[in-house]
Design a protein around this motif. Structure first.
Motif: not given
Length: 415
Positions: A219-221, A223, A236, A239
């Protein structure tokens, strides 16, 4: 910290909810402790040798009461059962017949061999909430593989991105997969409770660690590979940049984050570099993202020229988010945490004075409190077996065979 009058008068949100907890180590116990803090009756079922967490968390005044175990099992009752010995499984099933929730982290074939599958137990309790925490979703080819936190950290991609900038994968030095999925387990059980209240039961819940943690990481990465066709690579870059880390100062480190235009421009001013406001690389959000590594590099160079205390004063005056970098030891002395009462000194019946980590969640009419500290192996065996309807003669036969433990008698015998 004392609860207010309204909090003291409030009833626990989960009062009356009975949970039979067959989990051990971290992922399940972390989930059920949260539920116990808010009033659920959690009955911890463990082998007479004890939950593994009792023994792998360092030394303790009394064997089997390691610090990690203490921080995962407060407000629970312990019933020791060797499910392979006569009477133990029948006793467990009698207890489950009176329960609202059963949760376990056994591999499903092992649960089925014991007669503890969802189908088996729903026959005992038709509106039962049955929650299994598994390493891998049971529809996939990995369904029978064993799993621990490190396995899931590696398989989900987390260890690969936690590479310290040198390309060498590293595990996060805490059981972050177990604890993250543990929160998901608690949430899933609560959703099933609400579903049963509104629509009836039963409900069978499966929480797979691999899928849950992979979704958490991606969900973060995921991307730019979110799009089809991909617009670029995973990860990301903001980060993952090597300079995205605690910032070195003249005498230590601090943590600072500036995201909005107002925060970034205020930080440039605080750094004595107001000309960066109009630098086309940093003047607006998209340009800053494309040049984030260079912005971090400039920031880190400037921050190395003054002390942590000096920077904190300047940043706080400009309302820029910043905090000192704590160590595991220094965070214990943080004044804000003292104000909020996160650390509570309590007297454990056998372990002496210990530091309890208060549940930090607050309700307006209820504050989770310590009802009793983490129990010894089988500390509540006799009362719980009686509650399940077993007579004293049957209970003593189970004690004699090693199917259960009479903690009080065992403790008296060692005095």
């Amino acid at each position: 910290m004392m609860a207010s009058a309204s909090q003291q008068a409030g009833r626990a949100p989960l009062e009356g909810l009975r949970i039979v907890d067959l989990t051990q180590v971290v992922v399940g116990p972390y989930a059920t402790q949260f539920l116990a803090d808010f009033g659920a009756e959690v009955i911890k079922i463990e082998h007479p040798s004890g939950d593994l967490a009792r023994w792998i968390g360092g030394r303790s005044p009394t064997p089997g009461m390691a610090a990690k175990y203490l921080h995962l099992n407060r407000n629970k009752k312990s019933l020791a059962l060797d499910l392979k010995k006569p009477g133990a499984l029948d006793a467990l099933k009698k207890l489950i017949a009176s329960a609202d929730v059963v949760v376990h982290n056994m591999r499903p074939p092992a649960a089925a061999r014991l007669g503890l599958s969802a189908e088996d137990l729903i026959r005992l309790k038709p509106d039962l909430i049955y929650c299994s925490v598994v390493g891998f979703g049971q529809e996939g080819r990995y369904r029978d593989k064993p799993a621990y936190d490190s396995i899931i950290q590696g398989a989900s991609g987390l260890a690969a991105i936690n590479n310290g900038g040198d390309g060498q994968p590293r595990f996060v030095p805490m059981v972050i997969a177990d604890r993250t999925v543990g929160v998901m387990v608690a949430n899933s059980i609560l959703m099933a409770v609400v579903q049963r209240l509104r629509h009836g039961g039963p409900q069978v819940v499966e929480v797979p660690m691999f899928e849950s943690m992979t979704a958490f990481v991606l969900a973060e990465h995921m991307f730019l590979k979110t799009f089809d066709p991909p617009l670029g690579a995973t990860g990301d870059s903001r980060l993952l940049d090597p300079n995205s880390r605690p910032v070195r100062t003249a005498d230590g480190y601090l943590c600072v984050t500036a995201n909005t235009d107002a925060q970034v421009f205020a930080m440039f001013d605080a750094m004595g570099r107001p000309e960066l406001r109009t630098d086309p690389r940093f003047a607006e959000k998209r340009a800053r993202f494309e040049n984030i590594g260079e912005m971090f590099r400039i920031r880190n160079e400037v921050f190395a020229t003054r002390t942590t205390a000096e920077w904190l004063e300047v940043l706080e005056a400009a309302d820029i988010p910043a905090m000192p970098l704590h160590t595991l030891d220094s965070v214990l002395d943080d004044p804000h945490l003292a104000d909020t009462g996160l650390f509570q000194k309590i007297e454990h019946p056998t372990e002496g004075t210990i530091t309890n980590l208060r549940n930090p969640v607050r309700f307006s009419t209820y504050e989770p409190a310590l009802k009793w500290p983490a129990p010894h192996i089988g500390e509540h065996s006799i009362e719980l077996l009686r509650d399940a309807g077993l007579g004293d003669e049957d209970i003593q036969a189970m004690v004699a065979s090693g199917a259960t433990v009479d903690h009080a008698a065992a403790r008296e015998a060692t005095r």
